[in-house]
Design a protein around this motif. Structure first.
Motif, PDB file in Angstrom:
ATOM      1  N   MET A  63     -25.005  11.459  22.642  1.00  0.00           N
ATOM      2  CA  MET A  63     -24.530  11.287  21.265  1.00  0.00           C
ATOM      3  C   MET A  63     -24.244  12.635  20.616  1.00  0.00           C
ATOM      4  O   MET A  63     -23.250  12.793  19.908  1.00  0.00           O
ATOM      5  N   ARG A  64     -25.131  13.607  20.872  1.00  0.00           N
ATOM      6  CA  ARG A  64     -24.921  14.945  20.306  1.00  0.00           C
ATOM      7  C   ARG A  64     -23.630  15.555  20.841  1.00  0.00           C
ATOM      8  O   ARG A  64     -22.848  16.142  20.098  1.00  0.00           O
ATOM      9  N   THR A  65     -23.391  15.376  22.134  1.00  0.00           N
ATOM     10  CA  THR A  65     -22.159  15.882  22.734  1.00  0.00           C
ATOM     11  C   THR A  65     -20.946  15.202  22.104  1.00  0.00           C
ATOM     12  O   THR A  65     -19.952  15.868  21.760  1.00  0.00           O
ATOM     13  N   ASP A  66     -21.011  13.874  21.952  1.00  0.00           N
ATOM     14  CA  ASP A  66     -19.909  13.137  21.323  1.00  0.00           C
ATOM     15  C   ASP A  66     -19.671  13.614  19.892  1.00  0.00           C
ATOM     16  O   ASP A  66     -18.517  13.796  19.469  1.00  0.00           O
ATOM     17  N   LEU A  67     -20.762  13.811  19.140  1.00  0.00           N
ATOM     18  CA  LEU A  67     -20.617  14.288  17.766  1.00  0.00           C
ATOM     19  C   LEU A  67     -20.018  15.688  17.717  1.00  0.00           C
ATOM     20  O   LEU A  67     -19.167  15.976  16.866  1.00  0.00           O
ATOM     21  N   ASN A  68     -20.438  16.554  18.627  1.00  0.00           N
ATOM     22  CA  ASN A  68     -19.861  17.901  18.669  1.00  0.00           C
ATOM     23  C   ASN A  68     -18.379  17.852  19.019  1.00  0.00           C
ATOM     24  O   ASN A  68     -17.581  18.603  18.463  1.00  0.00           O
ATOM     25  N   THR A  69     -18.011  16.957  19.923  1.00  0.00           N
ATOM     26  CA  THR A  69     -16.601  16.790  20.275  1.00  0.00           C
ATOM     27  C   THR A  69     -15.810  16.303  19.061  1.00  0.00           C
ATOM     28  O   THR A  69     -14.712  16.811  18.765  1.00  0.00           O
ATOM     29  N   MET A  70     -16.374  15.306  18.361  1.00  0.00           N
ATOM     30  CA  MET A  70     -15.708  14.800  17.159  1.00  0.00           C
ATOM     31  C   MET A  70     -15.599  15.890  16.099  1.00  0.00           C
ATOM     32  O   MET A  70     -14.566  16.035  15.443  1.00  0.00           O
ATOM     33  N   LYS A  71     -16.674  16.655  15.926  1.00  0.00           N
ATOM     34  CA  LYS A  71     -16.677  17.737  14.937  1.00  0.00           C
ATOM     35  C   LYS A  71     -15.593  18.760  15.266  1.00  0.00           C
ATOM     36  O   LYS A  71     -14.864  19.212  14.383  1.00  0.00           O
ATOM     37  N   THR A  72     -15.495  19.099  16.543  1.00  0.00           N
ATOM     38  CA  THR A  72     -14.474  20.055  16.962  1.00  0.00           C
ATOM     39  C   THR A  72     -13.082  19.492  16.703  1.00  0.00           C
ATOM     40  O   THR A  72     -12.195  20.206  16.202  1.00  0.00           O
ATOM     41  N   GLY A  73     -12.891  18.202  17.035  1.00  0.00           N
ATOM     42  CA  GLY A  73     -11.594  17.568  16.797  1.00  0.00           C
ATOM     43  C   GLY A  73     -11.243  17.518  15.322  1.00  0.00           C
ATOM     44  O   GLY A  73     -10.112  17.833  14.924  1.00  0.00           O
ATOM     45  N   VAL A  74     -12.204  17.124  14.491  1.00  0.00           N
ATOM     46  CA  VAL A  74     -11.968  17.062  13.043  1.00  0.00           C
ATOM     47  C   VAL A  74     -11.703  18.460  12.502  1.00  0.00           C
ATOM     48  O   VAL A  74     -10.798  18.662  11.677  1.00  0.00           O
ATOM     49  N   SER A  75     -12.463  19.427  12.973  1.00  0.00           N
ATOM     50  CA  SER A  75     -12.275  20.804  12.510  1.00  0.00           C
ATOM     51  C   SER A  75     -10.885  21.319  12.867  1.00  0.00           C
ATOM     52  O   SER A  75     -10.212  21.932  12.025  1.00  0.00           O
ATOM     53  N   SER A  76     -10.436  21.047  14.085  1.00  0.00           N
ATOM     54  CA  SER A  76      -9.098  21.516  14.474  1.00  0.00           C
ATOM     55  C   SER A  76      -8.016  20.790  13.682  1.00  0.00           C
ATOM     56  O   SER A  76      -7.002  21.393  13.288  1.00  0.00           O
ATOM     57  N   ARG A  77      -8.225  19.498  13.401  1.00  0.00           N
ATOM     58  CA  ARG A  77      -7.243  18.765  12.580  1.00  0.00           C
ATOM     59  C   ARG A  77      -7.208  19.300  11.158  1.00  0.00           C
ATOM     60  O   ARG A  77      -6.135  19.421  10.548  1.00  0.00           O
ATOM     61  N   LEU A  78      -8.393  19.603  10.610  1.00  0.00           N
ATOM     62  CA  LEU A  78      -8.430  20.176   9.263  1.00  0.00           C
ATOM     63  C   LEU A  78      -7.742  21.543   9.233  1.00  0.00           C
ATOM     64  O   LEU A  78      -7.022  21.859   8.273  1.00  0.00           O
TER      65      LEU A  78
END
Length: 102
Positions: A63-78
């Motif tokens: 879950m932590r890995t998935d959240l970090n992946t999502m965070k990275t994706g959201v950060s790059s989109r932002l």
């Protein structure tokens, strides 16, 4: 009291003592067996709990890995949106300056 009666009494006492000792040994063996079964059940329960704990740790790590992946994706989109807004703002400024001059 005669010697034969004393000998018979001593023999009976020896027999009772031997019987008591064998009963004690049976009780000790029973206690060891019960304790061993209890220890085995406890060890099995602990192994089960450790396996569950390991599974939970694995799931949390996933879950932590998935959240970090999502965070990275959201950060790059932002970041990408921020660049687009900056570009739009610059384009509007140029358009505004062009309209004011024109």
């Amino acid at each position: 009291m005669s010697i034969p009666m004393i000998q018979k009494s001593l023999e009976r006492l020896e027999g009772l003592i031997a019987e008591s000792q064998s009963q004690m040994k049976r009780m000790e063996e029973y206690a060891r067996t019960a304790r061993g079964e209890s220890n085995s059940k406890f060890e099995a329960m602990m192994e089960d709990q450790n396996a569950k704990f390991a599974n939970i740790k694995t799931e949390l790590s996933s879950m932590r890995t998935d959240l970090n992946t999502m965070k990275t994706g959201v950060s790059s989109r932002l970041d990408m949106l921020d660049k687009k807004f900056t570009t739009l703002e610059a384009n509007f400024k140029r358009l505004d300056e062009g309209l004011r001059q024109g």
